[in-house]
Design a protein around this motif. Structure first.
Motif, PDB file in Angstrom:
ATOM      1  N   GLY A 102      52.172  94.875  16.995  1.00 28.41           N
ATOM      2  CA  GLY A 102      53.407  94.633  16.276  1.00 28.41           C
ATOM      3  C   GLY A 102      53.175  94.206  14.840  1.00 28.41           C
ATOM      4  N   VAL A 121      57.721  99.987  18.014  1.00 28.64           N
ATOM      5  CA  VAL A 121      58.351  99.155  16.986  1.00 28.64           C
ATOM      6  C   VAL A 121      58.930  99.946  15.827  1.00 28.64           C
ATOM      7  CG1 VAL A 121      56.897  97.174  17.510  1.00 28.64           C
ATOM      8  CG2 VAL A 121      56.120  98.829  15.822  1.00 28.64           C
ATOM      9  N   THR A 123      58.483  93.971  27.656  1.00 29.01           N
ATOM     10  CA  THR A 123      59.024  92.728  27.107  1.00 29.01           C
ATOM     11  C   THR A 123      58.156  92.166  25.984  1.00 29.01           C
ATOM     12  OG1 THR A 123      57.879  91.487  28.853  1.00 29.01           O
ATOM     13  CG2 THR A 123      60.165  92.091  29.263  1.00 29.01           C
ATOM     14  N   SER A 124      56.865  92.488  25.992  1.00 30.18           N
ATOM     15  CA  SER A 124      55.966  91.985  24.953  1.00 30.18           C
ATOM     16  C   SER A 124      55.979  92.843  23.691  1.00 30.18           C
ATOM     17  CB  SER A 124      54.532  91.905  25.499  1.00 30.18           C
ATOM     18  OG  SER A 124      54.154  93.128  26.115  1.00 30.18           O
ATOM     19  N   ASN A 125      56.797  93.893  23.681  1.00 29.17           N
ATOM     20  CA  ASN A 125      56.945  94.707  22.477  1.00 29.17           C
ATOM     21  C   ASN A 125      57.564  93.869  21.355  1.00 29.17           C
ATOM     22  OD1 ASN A 125      56.958  97.388  21.141  1.00 29.17           O
ATOM     23  ND2 ASN A 125      59.180  97.132  21.182  1.00 29.17           N
ATOM     24  N   ASP A 126      57.265  94.224  20.113  1.00 29.65           N
ATOM     25  CA  ASP A 126      57.800  93.488  18.962  1.00 29.65           C
ATOM     26  C   ASP A 126      59.221  93.955  18.667  1.00 29.65           C
ATOM     27  OD1 ASP A 126      58.290  92.106  16.646  1.00 29.65           O
ATOM     28  OD2 ASP A 126      56.456  92.714  15.611  1.00 29.65           O
ATOM     29  N   PHE A 127      60.171  93.510  19.489  1.00 27.99           N
ATOM     30  CA  PHE A 127      61.568  93.895  19.291  1.00 27.99           C
ATOM     31  C   PHE A 127      62.149  93.292  18.023  1.00 27.99           C
ATOM     32  CE2 PHE A 127      61.330  94.921  23.853  1.00 27.99           C
ATOM     33  CZ  PHE A 127      62.001  96.128  23.875  1.00 27.99           C
ATOM     34  N   ASN A 128      61.637  92.147  17.589  1.00 24.40           N
ATOM     35  CA  ASN A 128      62.128  91.558  16.341  1.00 24.40           C
ATOM     36  C   ASN A 128      61.936  92.528  15.182  1.00 24.40           C
ATOM     37  OD1 ASN A 128      62.987  89.136  17.434  1.00 24.40           O
ATOM     38  ND2 ASN A 128      61.033  88.126  17.133  1.00 24.40           N
ATOM     39  N   LEU A 129      60.718  93.081  15.062  1.00 25.28           N
ATOM     40  CA  LEU A 129      60.459  94.045  13.997  1.00 25.28           C
ATOM     41  C   LEU A 129      61.292  95.299  14.198  1.00 25.28           C
ATOM     42  CD1 LEU A 129      58.864  94.981  11.519  1.00 25.28           C
ATOM     43  CD2 LEU A 129      57.107  95.842  13.076  1.00 25.28           C
ATOM     44  N   PHE A 161      64.252  95.734  15.480  1.00 25.27           N
ATOM     45  CA  PHE A 161      65.662  95.630  15.126  1.00 25.27           C
ATOM     46  C   PHE A 161      65.891  95.210  13.675  1.00 25.27           C
ATOM     47  CE2 PHE A 161      66.065  95.666  19.760  1.00 25.27           C
ATOM     48  CZ  PHE A 161      67.001  96.681  19.869  1.00 25.27           C
ATOM     49  N   THR A 162      64.936  94.533  13.074  1.00 24.15           N
ATOM     50  CA  THR A 162      65.076  94.270  11.639  1.00 24.15           C
ATOM     51  C   THR A 162      64.792  95.521  10.815  1.00 24.15           C
ATOM     52  OG1 THR A 162      62.771  93.485  11.532  1.00 24.15           O
ATOM     53  CG2 THR A 162      64.506  91.820  11.795  1.00 24.15           C
ATOM     54  N   SER A 163      64.190  96.541  11.449  1.00 19.82           N
ATOM     55  CA  SER A 163      63.873  97.792  10.748  1.00 19.82           C
ATOM     56  C   SER A 163      64.896  98.887  10.997  1.00 19.82           C
ATOM     57  CB  SER A 163      62.488  98.296  11.193  1.00 19.82           C
ATOM     58  OG  SER A 163      61.491  97.323  10.994  1.00 19.82           O
TER      59      SER A 163
END
Length: 368
Positions: free
Chosen positions: A17, A70, A110-116, A118-120
């Protein structure tokens, strides 16, 4: 019910991520090439194979990308799918005024970088976005809730390493190797059996989630029918990583036992193996199979990566999480520096083996 169906936890192998030097976002050119190569095939699939009755009756079309990682590749893929649907509506006068809203589900472990992720998201995206964490080897969505499911360069990952290859008392023990392409027939059979089990779970889950007449598109790297596993480009570059780990073991940087207990949970399949799995499942018709020989490669059939450092970073973006979990973070730099030097010493790795991806289109059958 849903809790019971997803209670079996699967191993997670997320791409790296963040947005750093070795991140997936900066080291996924071959995966982007697969997305680009599938664009026209997806357009044809929606034009020729997607049921018109669904287009007439649906106010919302639900699309899922399984193994989305991501970004940014998933955003290009989703845009291609939506543009293909819009083209289908606009091309047919009786549908032109019926273009629905689009709901897109981005799914990964679940350990995927979902924060990145969705901010992208694209600012002017023509769809509603949601994240769905979990393994695609189990149920992720309610029954008959999806119209179009897409997965690209993802289902070659197994749900787990075959247990036999890590058992010292098994004839399939994969001592001294982290992959199967130069291993015994017992090791290869163990990986193939794991693939068969996983595909059974994958297709059964999708059969429950996709509406009758809906489509499932699989884009994945593999080998052509009749090609020995040792001739596949993907297997060769992973086996090279194993030789680097053994080099570190000889230097005392890691223990040989630690290398013996590490195996990569990837199986490079043939299109025919996926087709056979679909036929065993019985819920899908196989509408199209296309080899995409040029995916991620130039006219010489070598990966679209130009130098050893870029190549090492590409492999690291996908493998770092597994290696870090098993060996610890401290070996990462020296391992991939060794990998880079081996590529520099053997530049033909860019052109060795057969770099192949393929496109498979499955359609959910109505059960009489």
């Amino acid at each position: 019910m849903a809790a019971e169906e997803t209670k079996e936890m699967q191993e997670a192998y997320p791409m790296k991520g963040g947005n750093g030097l070795y991140s997936y976002t900066k080291n996924s050119k071959p995966q982007r090439a697969a997305t680009d190569a599938a664009k026209e095939l997806i357009k044809m699939a929606i034009e020729e194979n997607f049921d018109k009755e669904i287009l007439f009756s649906s106010k919302t079309l639900s699309i899922a990308d399984l193994g989305c990682s991501v970004g940014p590749n998933t955003f290009f893929a989703v845009q291609n799918i939506i543009e293909a649907f819009e083209s289908r509506y606009q091309k047919h006068q009786e549908l032109n005024s019926r273009i629905p809203e689009f709901q897109v589900f981005f799914s990964d472990h679940t350990s995927n970088d979902f924060n990145l992720l969705f901010t992208s998201l694209p600012q002017n995206k023509p769809y509603y976005a949601a994240g769905v964490p979990g393994s695609f080897y189990g149920r992720l969505f309610p029954k008959a809730s999806l119209h179009f499911v897409y997965t690209s360069v993802a289902i070659h990952f197994r749900s787990e390493v075959p247990k036999e290859v890590m058992n010292k008392n098994s004839p399939a023990w994969n001592k001294g190797r982290i992959y199967y392409i130069y291993s015994s027939d017992e090791v290869v059979r163990a990986y193939k059996a794991q693939f068969d089990r996983d595909m059974e779970k994958f297709l059964q889950a999708r059969a429950e989630e996709i509406v009758y007449g809906g489509l499932l598109v699989i884009v994945v790297g593999g080998i052509s029918h009749g090609t020995h596993h040792s001739q596949g480009h993907g297997g060769m570059i992973l086996d090279l990583l194993g030789t680097c780990l053994m080099d570190l073991a000889k230097k005392g940087i890691v223990s040989e036992d630690k290398v013996d207990s590490f195996n990569i949970p990837i199986y490079h399949m043939t299109p025919q193996e996926v087709e056979a799995a679909a036929e065993r499942n019985g819920c899908f018709s196989v509408e199209r199979i296309e080899d995409i020989h040029h995916v991620g490669s130039d006219e010489n059939n070598s990966l679209s990566i130009t130098n050893a450092q870029e190549f090492a970073s590409y492999i690291r973006s996908g493998m770092e999480g597994q290696i870090k979990k098993h060996f610890g973070e401290e070996i990462l730099d020296v391992l991939f520096d060794t990998y880079k030097k081996k590529i520099e010493d053997n530049p033909s790795i860019f052109k060795s083996g057969k770099a192949l991806a393929f496109f498979i289109l499955l359609k959910r059958k109505a059960i009489n």
